[in-house]
Motif scaffolding. Structure first.
Motif, mmCIF file in Angstrom:
data_model
loop_
_atom_site.group_PDB
_atom_site.id
_atom_site.type_symbol
_atom_site.label_atom_id
_atom_site.label_comp_id
_atom_site.label_asym_id
_atom_site.label_seq_id
_atom_site.Cartn_x
_atom_site.Cartn_y
_atom_site.Cartn_z
ATOM 1 N N ASP A 1 -3.756 2.540 -2.775
ATOM 2 C CA ASP A 1 -4.046 3.493 -1.702
ATOM 3 C C ASP A 1 -5.551 3.594 -1.443
ATOM 4 O O ASP A 1 -6.021 3.463 -0.311
ATOM 5 N N ALA B 1 1.983 4.870 -0.457
ATOM 6 C CA ALA B 1 1.144 6.066 -0.410
ATOM 7 C C ALA B 1 0.958 6.662 -1.800
ATOM 8 O O ALA B 1 1.924 6.906 -2.518
ATOM 9 N N ALA C 1 -2.610 7.850 7.232
ATOM 10 C CA ALA C 1 -2.128 7.886 5.851
ATOM 11 C C ALA C 1 -0.649 8.259 5.804
ATOM 12 O O ALA C 1 -0.164 9.046 6.615
ATOM 13 N N ASN C 2 0.043 7.702 4.874
ATOM 14 C CA ASN C 2 1.416 8.069 4.509
ATOM 15 C C ASN C 2 2.313 8.441 5.682
ATOM 16 O O ASN C 2 2.856 9.540 5.757
ATOM 17 N N ARG D 1 0.829 -1.203 0.000
ATOM 18 C CA ARG D 1 0.000 0.000 0.000
ATOM 19 C C ARG D 1 0.865 1.255 0.000
ATOM 20 O O ARG D 1 0.789 2.086 0.920
ATOM 21 N N ASP E 1 -0.627 2.903 5.287
ATOM 22 C CA ASP E 1 0.262 2.760 4.127
ATOM 23 C C ASP E 1 1.409 1.806 4.443
ATOM 24 O O ASP E 1 1.687 1.492 5.605
ATOM 25 N N SER E 2 2.083 1.355 3.406
ATOM 26 C CA SER E 2 3.276 0.525 3.577
ATOM 27 C C SER E 2 4.200 0.776 2.394
ATOM 28 O O SER E 2 3.804 1.390 1.395
ATOM 29 N N ASP F 1 6.293 -0.748 -0.862
ATOM 30 C CA ASP F 1 5.761 -1.605 -1.911
ATOM 31 C C ASP F 1 6.448 -2.945 -2.128
ATOM 32 O O ASP F 1 5.838 -3.826 -2.735
#
Length: 479
Positions: free
Chosen positions: A70, A65, A328-329, A63, A286-287, A289
């Protein structure tokens, strides 16, 4: 103006009353301690947290960002909160620079040509079409790079080879992340063509490089930057030891692409007595990739969601609201945490206590706190409930709130730090091996037990923990 003494006296009485209220001891009622103990024991045998992170990593996967997953990640979080029975589910927008990774390759060109396993770092610039080839200059430390002359660096690829070692509290990452974030910025200012580092990771025999963000804030100042796997860093260092000029080619198709608006996803279990006062817990949605973001930080999101679910299933709602935030992010600059803190700064005093889980899923072994003096007794009550499942209270350490909630702590929110066992965390952190199989369901359950028990006790406390604008400005807590 004879009324001035009366006004002055009234003002002094109000000030004295406010001070007395601030100093009043906070206590957790015996009934709440008993319920928290029951929550703890139930959570230790419950697999809700594991099922949640399995769902996230299977149905959504990686996930990054602003990337393709997303929105799917946010949709998943909204649906999961509702499925778990949270009373209120909503989002708050978060806007940040969009950085994209498309392809990445590297190789030693001379004197002994061979490929390198590497990964581009967040906010890295891309290389020119056809790649960038330059001589490598090695520095033994970040301090050595800071002292370097421009003549020694200009037009070259800077390399720093700091090797992290396994530690229960992961403290080597402080230097590893500094080399990753600060190093490229310093190298750019000295005129370097590119930047390489040994991955900020502890896996010794895996050719899986660890990504992570750089400190670039201006795309115009960014240079190509990448991390080598530990075996590839070893190889580069052996070749450099020959004393011959070493050239490396970087071919990175990455870079900034405007901005993106995502969102923090929030679920709440509404308090029945003080619904506007919140206990804040969470993780970041988020993570990076390469992997599926299981330990970083699907686990944190799942721990907080599961803790909220267990509290929601009690016969009565808690006195205060349990707020679970899927930020988020976080990975590219705490964007979700900063947006949350900016929006909710006026409500700092309404944040009873908070912390975020963002260090994998190893067992929590240490608790520390930043609270008002009058609330230390309540923290000690929490510690007694958590001690039987392996959590020790360190009264000498401050609490920082975790990565994203550190931003709210900086505004004045009372905060805990719940330190997990990170001995092997940096084997998988930010690399392709961050996958579900690295999570032990029993360890996950212990984390949920810790979060459910402390959150419930904070929600039921008679009194507050000292949250107020600027209350912990001298804290100096480090996560």
């Amino acid at each position: 103006m004879r009324f001035l003494p009366t006004l002055l006296a009234a003002s002094l009485m109000l000030a004295t009353g406010a001070a007395s209220a601030a100093d009043t001891s906070t206590v957790i009622p015996a009934a709440a301690v008993q319920t928290a103990t029951q929550l703890r024991d139930k959570a230790m045998a419950d697999d809700t947290g594991y099922k949640i992170v399995a769902s996230l990593t299977t149905e959504v996967g990686p996930r990054i960002a602003g990337g393709p997953a997303d929105q799917r990640g946010r949709d998943w979080a909204i649906a999961k909160f509702k499925e778990l029975g949270f009373d209120k589910v909503y989002t708050e927008p978060v806007t940040y620079p969009l950085w994209e990774r498309r392809s990445e390759h590297g190789a030693i060109v001379a004197p002994f040509p061979q490929p390198l396993m590497l990964t581009a770092l967040g906010y890295s610039a891309g290389t020119p079409k056809g790649g960038l080839t330059a001589e490598v200059v090695k520095f033994d430390s970040l301090d050595a790079l800071k002292k370097a002359s421009a003549d020694a660096v200009k037009g070259k690829i800077v390399y720093i080879g700091f090797r992290m070692t396994r530690q229960k509290d992961g403290h080597d990452y402080g230097m590893g992340s500094a080399i990753r974030t600060q190093g490229p910025v310093i190298a750019s200012k000295l005129g370097a063509a590119g930047y390489l580092l040994r991955s900020a990771g502890t896996d010794e025999h895996s050719r899986t490089p660890h990504t992570g963000v750089t400190g670039f804030t201006d795309p115009k100042q960014a240079i190509p930057a990448a991390a080598l796997s530990n075996p590839d860093a070893d190889q580069l260092e052996r070749i450099l030891a020959y004393g011959k000029p070493v050239s490396v080619k970087l071919d990175l198709d990455v870079g900034f692409n405007g901005s993106y608006t995502g969102a923090n996803v929030i679920g709440e279990i509404t308090g029945k007595k003080y619904p506007d006062q919140v206990v804040a817990i969470g993780g970041h949605l988020d993570s990076w990739d390469p992997g599926t973001g299981a330990i970083d930080d699907g686990a944190g999101v799942a721990i907080a969601m599961a803790a909220g679910k267990l509290i929601r299933d009690l016969p009565q709602r808690p006195d205060r609201t349990i707020r679970v935030i899927a930020f988020a992010n976080e990975e590219m600059g705490l964007w979700g945490g900063r947006a949350y803190a900016d929006k909710h700064a006026p409500d700092t005093v309404k944040h009873q206590l908070g912390t975020e889980s963002d260090f994998g899923s190893g067992r929590v072994w240490r608790m520390s706190a930043s609270v008002k003096p009058g609330a230390i007794g309540a923290i000690e009550q929490m510690a007694k409930v958590l001690a039987p499942i392996g959590v020790a209270y360190d009264a000498k350490r401050p609490g920082g709130g975790g990565s994203d909630l550190s931003q709210m702590h900086a505004k004045g929110m009372a905060a805990l730090s719940l330190t997990q066992d990170g001995t092997y965390y940096f084997d998988y952190h930010h690399n392709a091996n961050d996958t579900l199989d690295k999570i032990d369901p029993r360890d996950m359950a212990q984390n949920v037990a810790v979060y459910a028990a402390f959150s419930y006790m904070a929600a039921q406390a008679q009194g507050d923990f000292g949250s107020a604008p600027g209350a912990f400005s001298k804290d100096g807590a480090a996560e």
